[in-house]
Design a protein around this motif. Structure first.
Motif, PDB file in Angstrom:
ATOM      1  N   ASN A   1       0.821  -1.214   0.000  1.00  0.00           N
ATOM      2  CA  ASN A   1       0.000   0.000   0.000  1.00  0.00           C
ATOM      3  C   ASN A   1       0.854   1.263   0.000  1.00  0.00           C
ATOM      4  OD1 ASN A   1      -3.145  -0.453   0.372  1.00  0.00           O
ATOM      5  ND2 ASN A   1      -2.114  -2.111   1.452  1.00  0.00           N
ATOM      6  N   LEU A   2       2.025   1.207   0.619  1.00  0.00           N
ATOM      7  CA  LEU A   2       2.937   2.351   0.572  1.00  0.00           C
ATOM      8  C   LEU A   2       3.451   2.557  -0.853  1.00  0.00           C
ATOM      9  CD1 LEU A   2       4.397   4.596   2.039  1.00  0.00           C
ATOM     10  CD2 LEU A   2       6.172   2.959   2.711  1.00  0.00           C
ATOM     11  N   SER A   3       3.751   1.465  -1.544  1.00  0.00           N
ATOM     12  CA  SER A   3       4.146   1.552  -2.962  1.00  0.00           C
ATOM     13  C   SER A   3       3.022   2.173  -3.782  1.00  0.00           C
ATOM     14  CB  SER A   3       4.472   0.158  -3.510  1.00  0.00           C
ATOM     15  OG  SER A   3       5.445  -0.489  -2.736  1.00  0.00           O
ATOM     16  N   LEU A   4       1.797   1.739  -3.495  1.00  0.00           N
ATOM     17  CA  LEU A   4       0.628   2.269  -4.190  1.00  0.00           C
ATOM     18  C   LEU A   4       0.479   3.767  -3.951  1.00  0.00           C
ATOM     19  CD1 LEU A   4      -2.154   2.116  -5.619  1.00  0.00           C
ATOM     20  CD2 LEU A   4      -3.120   1.383  -3.427  1.00  0.00           C
ATOM     21  N   VAL A   5       0.649   4.189  -2.706  1.00  0.00           N
ATOM     22  CA  VAL A   5       0.499   5.608  -2.358  1.00  0.00           C
ATOM     23  C   VAL A   5       1.514   6.464  -3.116  1.00  0.00           C
ATOM     24  CG1 VAL A   5       0.829   7.285  -0.500  1.00  0.00           C
ATOM     25  CG2 VAL A   5      -0.534   5.240  -0.098  1.00  0.00           C
ATOM     26  N   TYR A   6       2.761   6.002  -3.175  1.00  0.00           N
ATOM     27  CA  TYR A   6       3.779   6.756  -3.911  1.00  0.00           C
ATOM     28  C   TYR A   6       3.435   6.826  -5.399  1.00  0.00           C
ATOM     29  CZ  TYR A   6       6.990   7.054   0.065  1.00  0.00           C
ATOM     30  OH  TYR A   6       7.576   7.358   1.267  1.00  0.00           O
ATOM     31  N   ALA A   7       2.890   5.739  -5.940  1.00  0.00           N
ATOM     32  CA  ALA A   7       2.489   5.744  -7.353  1.00  0.00           C
ATOM     33  C   ALA A   7       1.348   6.730  -7.583  1.00  0.00           C
ATOM     34  CB  ALA A   7       2.079   4.346  -7.789  1.00  0.00           C
ATOM     35  N   LEU A   8       0.376   6.757  -6.668  1.00  0.00           N
ATOM     36  CA  LEU A   8      -0.749   7.687  -6.789  1.00  0.00           C
ATOM     37  C   LEU A   8      -0.289   9.138  -6.684  1.00  0.00           C
ATOM     38  CD1 LEU A   8      -3.354   5.781  -4.582  1.00  0.00           C
ATOM     39  CD2 LEU A   8      -3.453   6.078  -7.060  1.00  0.00           C
ATOM     40  N   ALA A   9       0.744   9.365  -5.874  1.00  0.00           N
ATOM     41  CA  ALA A   9       1.299  10.713  -5.722  1.00  0.00           C
ATOM     42  C   ALA A   9       2.277  11.052  -6.844  1.00  0.00           C
ATOM     43  CB  ALA A   9       1.988  10.840  -4.366  1.00  0.00           C
ATOM     44  N   GLU A  10       2.431  10.117  -7.800  1.00  0.00           N
ATOM     45  CA  GLU A  10       3.319  10.272  -8.960  1.00  0.00           C
ATOM     46  C   GLU A  10       4.790  10.365  -8.555  1.00  0.00           C
ATOM     47  OE1 GLU A  10       1.932  13.273 -11.678  1.00  0.00           O
ATOM     48  OE2 GLU A  10      -0.171  12.757 -11.315  1.00  0.00           O
ATOM     49  N   ASN A  11       5.101   9.792  -7.406  1.00  0.00           N
ATOM     50  CA  ASN A  11       6.494   9.674  -6.968  1.00  0.00           C
ATOM     51  C   ASN A  11       6.953   8.264  -7.351  1.00  0.00           C
ATOM     52  OD1 ASN A  11       8.969   9.644  -5.706  1.00  0.00           O
ATOM     53  ND2 ASN A  11       8.223  10.487  -3.769  1.00  0.00           N
ATOM     54  N   TYR A  12       7.189   8.092  -8.648  1.00  0.00           N
ATOM     55  CA  TYR A  12       7.415   6.755  -9.181  1.00  0.00           C
ATOM     56  C   TYR A  12       8.746   6.150  -8.728  1.00  0.00           C
ATOM     57  CZ  TYR A  12       3.490   8.077 -12.141  1.00  0.00           C
ATOM     58  OH  TYR A  12       2.260   8.486 -12.586  1.00  0.00           O
ATOM     59  N   ASP A  13       9.739   6.986  -8.464  1.00  0.00           N
ATOM     60  CA  ASP A  13      11.031   6.468  -7.993  1.00  0.00           C
ATOM     61  C   ASP A  13      10.873   5.775  -6.640  1.00  0.00           C
ATOM     62  OD1 ASP A  13      12.368   7.341 -10.227  1.00  0.00           O
ATOM     63  OD2 ASP A  13      13.022   9.231  -9.326  1.00  0.00           O
ATOM     64  N   GLU A  14      10.175   6.447  -5.714  1.00  0.00           N
ATOM     65  CA  GLU A  14       9.968   5.859  -4.385  1.00  0.00           C
ATOM     66  C   GLU A  14       9.089   4.616  -4.471  1.00  0.00           C
ATOM     67  OE1 GLU A  14      11.100   6.307  -1.274  1.00  0.00           O
ATOM     68  OE2 GLU A  14      12.557   7.674  -2.155  1.00  0.00           O
ATOM     69  N   ALA A  15       8.085   4.667  -5.345  1.00  0.00           N
ATOM     70  CA  ALA A  15       7.212   3.498  -5.521  1.00  0.00           C
ATOM     71  C   ALA A  15       8.027   2.299  -5.985  1.00  0.00           C
ATOM     72  CB  ALA A  15       6.111   3.814  -6.527  1.00  0.00           C
ATOM     73  N   GLY A  16       8.916   2.534  -6.949  1.00  0.00           N
ATOM     74  CA  GLY A  16       9.769   1.453  -7.447  1.00  0.00           C
ATOM     75  C   GLY A  16      10.682   0.898  -6.372  1.00  0.00           C
ATOM     76  N   LYS A  17      11.210   1.781  -5.526  1.00  0.00           N
ATOM     77  CA  LYS A  17      12.095   1.338  -4.439  1.00  0.00           C
ATOM     78  C   LYS A  17      11.343   0.464  -3.437  1.00  0.00           C
ATOM     79  CE  LYS A  17      15.186   5.360  -4.625  1.00  0.00           C
ATOM     80  NZ  LYS A  17      15.612   6.604  -3.920  1.00  0.00           N
ATOM     81  N   LYS A  18      10.116   0.854  -3.120  1.00  0.00           N
ATOM     82  CA  LYS A  18       9.331   0.073  -2.158  1.00  0.00           C
ATOM     83  C   LYS A  18       8.968  -1.301  -2.724  1.00  0.00           C
ATOM     84  CE  LYS A  18       9.489   3.043   1.054  1.00  0.00           C
ATOM     85  NZ  LYS A  18      10.352   2.748   2.228  1.00  0.00           N
ATOM     86  N   ILE A  19       8.669  -1.342  -4.020  1.00  0.00           N
ATOM     87  CA  ILE A  19       8.366  -2.633  -4.649  1.00  0.00           C
ATOM     88  C   ILE A  19       9.601  -3.526  -4.632  1.00  0.00           C
ATOM     89  CG2 ILE A  19       7.774  -3.759  -6.830  1.00  0.00           C
ATOM     90  CD1 ILE A  19       5.989  -1.333  -7.430  1.00  0.00           C
ATOM     91  N   ALA A  20      10.756  -2.936  -4.936  1.00  0.00           N
ATOM     92  CA  ALA A  20      12.015  -3.699  -4.897  1.00  0.00           C
ATOM     93  C   ALA A  20      12.284  -4.202  -3.479  1.00  0.00           C
ATOM     94  CB  ALA A  20      13.168  -2.826  -5.381  1.00  0.00           C
ATOM     95  N   GLY A  21      11.982  -3.360  -2.488  1.00  0.00           N
ATOM     96  CA  GLY A  21      12.158  -3.762  -1.097  1.00  0.00           C
ATOM     97  C   GLY A  21      11.240  -4.904  -0.715  1.00  0.00           C
ATOM     98  N   TYR A  22      10.009  -4.855  -1.222  1.00  0.00           N
ATOM     99  CA  TYR A  22       9.062  -5.942  -0.941  1.00  0.00           C
ATOM    100  C   TYR A  22       9.571  -7.255  -1.527  1.00  0.00           C
ATOM    101  CZ  TYR A  22       4.878  -8.814  -0.987  1.00  0.00           C
ATOM    102  OH  TYR A  22       4.001  -9.852  -0.806  1.00  0.00           O
ATOM    103  N   ARG A  23      10.062  -7.202  -2.765  1.00  0.00           N
ATOM    104  CA  ARG A  23      10.582  -8.417  -3.405  1.00  0.00           C
ATOM    105  C   ARG A  23      11.747  -9.002  -2.618  1.00  0.00           C
ATOM    106  NH1 ARG A  23      10.942  -5.545  -9.249  1.00  0.00           N
ATOM    107  NH2 ARG A  23       8.833  -5.943 -10.024  1.00  0.00           N
ATOM    108  N   GLU A  24      12.573  -8.123  -2.079  1.00  0.00           N
ATOM    109  CA  GLU A  24      13.746  -8.581  -1.328  1.00  0.00           C
ATOM    110  C   GLU A  24      13.340  -9.227  -0.006  1.00  0.00           C
ATOM    111  OE1 GLU A  24      17.821  -6.705   0.648  1.00  0.00           O
ATOM    112  OE2 GLU A  24      16.675  -5.549  -0.823  1.00  0.00           O
ATOM    113  N   ILE A  25      12.378  -8.600   0.688  1.00  0.00           N
ATOM    114  CA  ILE A  25      11.955  -9.116   1.995  1.00  0.00           C
ATOM    115  C   ILE A  25      11.063 -10.339   1.850  1.00  0.00           C
ATOM    116  CG2 ILE A  25      10.727  -8.562   4.136  1.00  0.00           C
ATOM    117  CD1 ILE A  25      11.402  -5.611   3.593  1.00  0.00           C
ATOM    118  N   PHE A  26      10.184 -10.304   0.838  1.00  0.00           N
ATOM    119  CA  PHE A  26       9.218 -11.392   0.644  1.00  0.00           C
ATOM    120  C   PHE A  26       9.333 -11.952  -0.777  1.00  0.00           C
ATOM    121  CE2 PHE A  26       7.267  -8.334   3.623  1.00  0.00           C
ATOM    122  CZ  PHE A  26       7.126  -9.148   4.745  1.00  0.00           C
TER     123      PHE A  26
END
Length: 282
Positions: free
Chosen positions: A137-162
Motif C-alpha cells: 500500500n505504501l508503494s501504491l500511495v507513492y504511485a498515486l502521488a506520482e512519486n514513481y522512484d519511491e514506488a519502485g524502491k518500495k516494490i524492490a524492497g518488498y521483493r527482497e523481503i518477501f
C-alpha cells in the motif's frame, strides 16, 4: 405462576448476556456484518459508556471506526482510529487502527498522510500482521502521488523481503503499470489552448478527447457559417446573433481544451485502476 417465573428468568438471563462485555461487542459486530452501521456504532458506544476500563474497549473502538467509515463518515473514522492507536499502541487493536487509517487516507486522496501512516506502521510494527500489506500500500500511495522512484524502491524492497510473498504478483503488475505511467507523455496546457485558438476543438484532439473535439469543431463551424451567411445576405441581426453565441463557444473551446490537457495529465482513470487493484480492504 411457575411458567411466568421461568419466563422472567430467561428474559433476565438474555438481558444479562446482552449487557455483558462480550455480549455487547458481539451484538455490535453482528450489526456491522449486517451493514447496520448506525446500530453497530450505538452498541459500541454503549459498551464504552458501561465499561470505560473494559478489556474489550479497544475492540469497541475498532468497530466504531470501521462503522463510521463504512457509513460514509471518514473524518470520524480517522478520529476514532487515531485515538485507538494512541491509547492502545502495544495491542493488535492499535496496530489495526494505524493500518486502517492509511487505507482511509488513500480513499480521501490524502497521499502524503497515507504514506506517513504506512511508514509509521512499518517502523512501529516491523513484524506486524499487516507488514506485507503496508509495503504494497505504501508503494501504491507513492504511485498515486506520482512519486514513481519511491514506488519502485518500495516494490524492490518488498521483493527482497518477501521473495515468495502473497502479493508478489501484484508487486510485479504494479511495477509494470508504474513504468507505463512514467513513459506516458504529458500534454502541454499552452499547446492545447493555442491549437483550439487556431482551429476550435483541435485542442481536444491533442488531448485524445475525441468526442468533445468533434462536438466543439462542429458547433463552432456551424456558428461561423451562420455569421458568414448573415454577412453574405447582409442580415445584420443574424450576424450579431451568431457572433455572440460563437464568442461563447469559442472561449469555451479554449478553456475546455486547457482543462482537458490538465485532466489528461492527472490521469484519474489510471489512479482509479491502481486503487481498485492494489488497495487493501478492511
Amino acid at each position: 405462576m411457575k411458567r411466568f417465573l421461568i419466563f422472567l428468568y430467561f428474559i433476565s438471563s438474555a438481558l444479562t448476556a446482552l449487557s455483558s462485555e462480550k455480549g455487547i461487542i458481539d451484538l455490535a459486530d453482528y450489526h456491522y456484518n449486517r451493514k447496520e452501521y448506525y446500530y453497530s456504532i450505538t452498541e459500541s458506544m454503549r459498551y464504552q459508556y458501561l465499561y470505560p476500563r473494559g478489556e474489550l474497549y479497544s475492540q469497541s473502538m475498532l468497530i466504531t471506526g470501521k462503522s463510521y467509515y463504512k457509513g460514509g463518515d471518514s473524518g470520524r473514522a480517522l478520529s476514532v482510529f487515531s485515538e485507538c492507536y494512541n491509547r492502545f499502541t502495544d495491542s493488535e487493536a492499535g496496530e489495526r487502527a494505524l493500518f486502517y487509517s492509511g487505507l482511509i487516507r488513500i480513499d480521501s486522496e490524502s497521499y502524503n498522510y497515507a504514506a506517513k501512516n504506512f511508514r509509521e506502521y512499518n517502523y512501529v510494527y516491523n513484524n506486524g500482521i499487516f507488514l506485507e500489506e503496508s509495503i504494497i500500500n505504501l508503494s501504491l500511495v507513492y504511485a498515486l502521488a506520482e512519486n514513481y522512484d519511491e514506488a519502485g524502491k518500495k516494490i524492490a524492497g518488498y521483493r527482497e523481503i518477501f521473495p515468495e510473498g502473497k502479493y508478489i504478483k501484484q508487486a510485479e503488475e504494479l511495477s509494470v503499470l508504474i513504468k507505463e505511467a512514467e513513459s506516458r507523455p504529458e500534454k502541454s496546457l499552452l499547446g492545447a489552448g493555442l491549437l483550439s485558438a487556431v482551429v476550435p476543438g483541435s485542442g481536444y484532439f491533442y488531448t485524445e478527447n475525441y468526442m468533445l473535439g468533434i462536438f466543439s469543431f462542429g458547433t463552432n463551424a456551424a456558428l461561423i457559417y451562420g455569421i458568414y451567411d448573415g454577412y453574405k445576405k447582409k442580415k445584420q441581426f443574424q450576424m450579431i446573433f451568431f457572433s455572440v453565441i460563437e464568442f461563447s463557444f469559442y472561449n469555451y473551446s479554449l478553456a475546455g481544451s486547457i482543462k482537458s490537457a490538465h485532466e489528461y495529465n492527472e490521469n484519474k482513470d489510471f489512479k482509479k485502476e491502481l486503487v481498485l487493484k492494489f488497495k487493501s480492504e478492511f
